[in-house]
Enzyme design. Structure first.
Site: not given
Ligand code: NAI
Length: 332
Positions: A155, A232-234, A258, A263, A295, A297-298
């Protein structure tokens, strides 16, 4: 194979029912969250399918294992809601959908930035009342601004590609740096520097013990006054109380969320006739420079298709004694 779903909405059923005929699973849908209150209802199933706010703690996993569950299929990317050690000890396999349309989430982050900046949500309401005044609607050019990206996985990288199109300067922090991003000019810096230099900060890292309350009173002090923060993460990445203070004292100029730490008691349902017993979200929503979405964004049709297909494929492969096609789908 019977799969019992939790936290199911009509749109989940629509996509899973559309793709299931070629897999031939028996699908059972529960609307309620999974937690200790309902886990005993699971009967004769081999797998359960869970979403972001389902609670898969040690107690729930113990009951699931005793009921013969072998697989936990998360129809989301994050897995912070699962006690992984408990799953491992109980011999349960856990899989997820690692990258379903990262663009969906990245585009929502961008939508939040543009809305907060250009105040289109306010303009929409104003014009409907024939108020064409521009007072209070002034924004800023995104072009030339410094965007800090925390977490450059699927993302974060999609978000970087979008922001490059706006002519922004991109800086990032991740524990693993992306060569793709470096090639197109993203500069990786220590976290403290990213906090200090960013005009807009967008969070795309997972919620882990090391990232819980990444945005707190101390890190807020390291940021530029008036910074825009997008999450938009957690929800747990942000200490909501510290952010409320940051908004009160104008250290934070704009906040787009988001996701929200509490939540699970709010999102994905219609509470419009309810008194919400959560002062923090009520306060956050009362700020004119805060945008909250539930929530979503997806939530694009492309992402929903990908989620349903990948989840069913993951389960089919596990049931055949194979690993999911994408190694990143394996959690335990
Ligand atoms: P991903 O696994 O592809 O990327 C996560 C990145 O965070 C990786 O590059 C990892 O090395 C990095 N990371 C790990 N620990 C870290 C730290 N301490 N500091 C900085 N970076 C660190 O995951 P993706 O697909 O990019 O998703 C990211 C987050 O988005 C998910 O964990 C999920 O919580 C959230 N998400 C939210 C959605 C929504 O609808 N709001 C939908 C999908 C995901």
């Amino acid at each position: 194979m019977k799969v019992t779903f939790f936290s199911t909405k009509p749109y989940d059923r629509e996509f899973f029912d559309r793709f299931n005929p070629s897999f031939g699973f028996e699908l059972e849908y529960y609307e309620t969250h999974l937690g200790p209150h309902i886990v005993n209802a699971v009967e004769h199933a081999t797998a359960i399918c869970a979403f972001v706010n389902d609670k898969l703690n040690a107690e729930v996993i113990d009951v699931l294992a005793r009921k013969g569950i072998k697989y936990i299929a998360l129809r989301c990317a994050g897995f912070n809601n699962v006690d992984l050690e408990a799953a491992r000890q109980a011999g349960l396999r856990v899989c997820r959908v690692p990258a379903y349309s990262p663009e969906a989430v990245a585009e929502h982050a961008l939508a939040m930035i543009l809305t907060l900046n250009r105040k289109t949500h306010k303009a929409y309401n104003r014009v409907r009342e024939q108020n064409f005044s521009l007072k209070g609607l002034m924004g800023f050019n995104l072009h030339g601004k410094i965007i800090g990206i925390i977490g450059t996985g699927n993302i974060g990288r999609a978000f970087a590609r979008l922001m490059r199109g706006f002519g922004c300067t991109l800086i990032a922090y991740d524990v693993v740096e992306s060569d793709e991003l470096k090639r197109f000019g993203v500069q990786y810096l220590p976290l403290r520097e990213v906090f200090a230099q960013s005009d807009i900060l967008s969070l795309h890292c997972p919620l882990l013990e090391s990232t819980r309350h990444l945005i707190n009173a101390e890190t807020l002090r390291q940021m530029k006054k008036g910074v825009m923060i997008i999450n938009t993460s957690r929800g747990g990445l942000i200490d909501s109380q510290a952010v409320l203070e940051g908004l009160r004292f104008k250290q934070i100029g704009y906040l787009g969320i988001d996701v929200y730490e509490q939540e699970d008691k709010l999102f994905f349902r219609d509470l419009s006739h309810t008194i919400i017993d959560d002062d923090t979200i009520q306060l956050l929503m009362s700020f004119p420079n805060v945008l909250v979405t539930g929530h979503q964004a997806f939530f694009t049709s492309e992402a929903m298709e990908e989620i349903a297909l990948t989840t069913l494929k993951n389960l089919a492969r596990l049931a055949q004694g194979l690993e999911p096609e994408n190694p990143a789908a394996v959690v335990v």
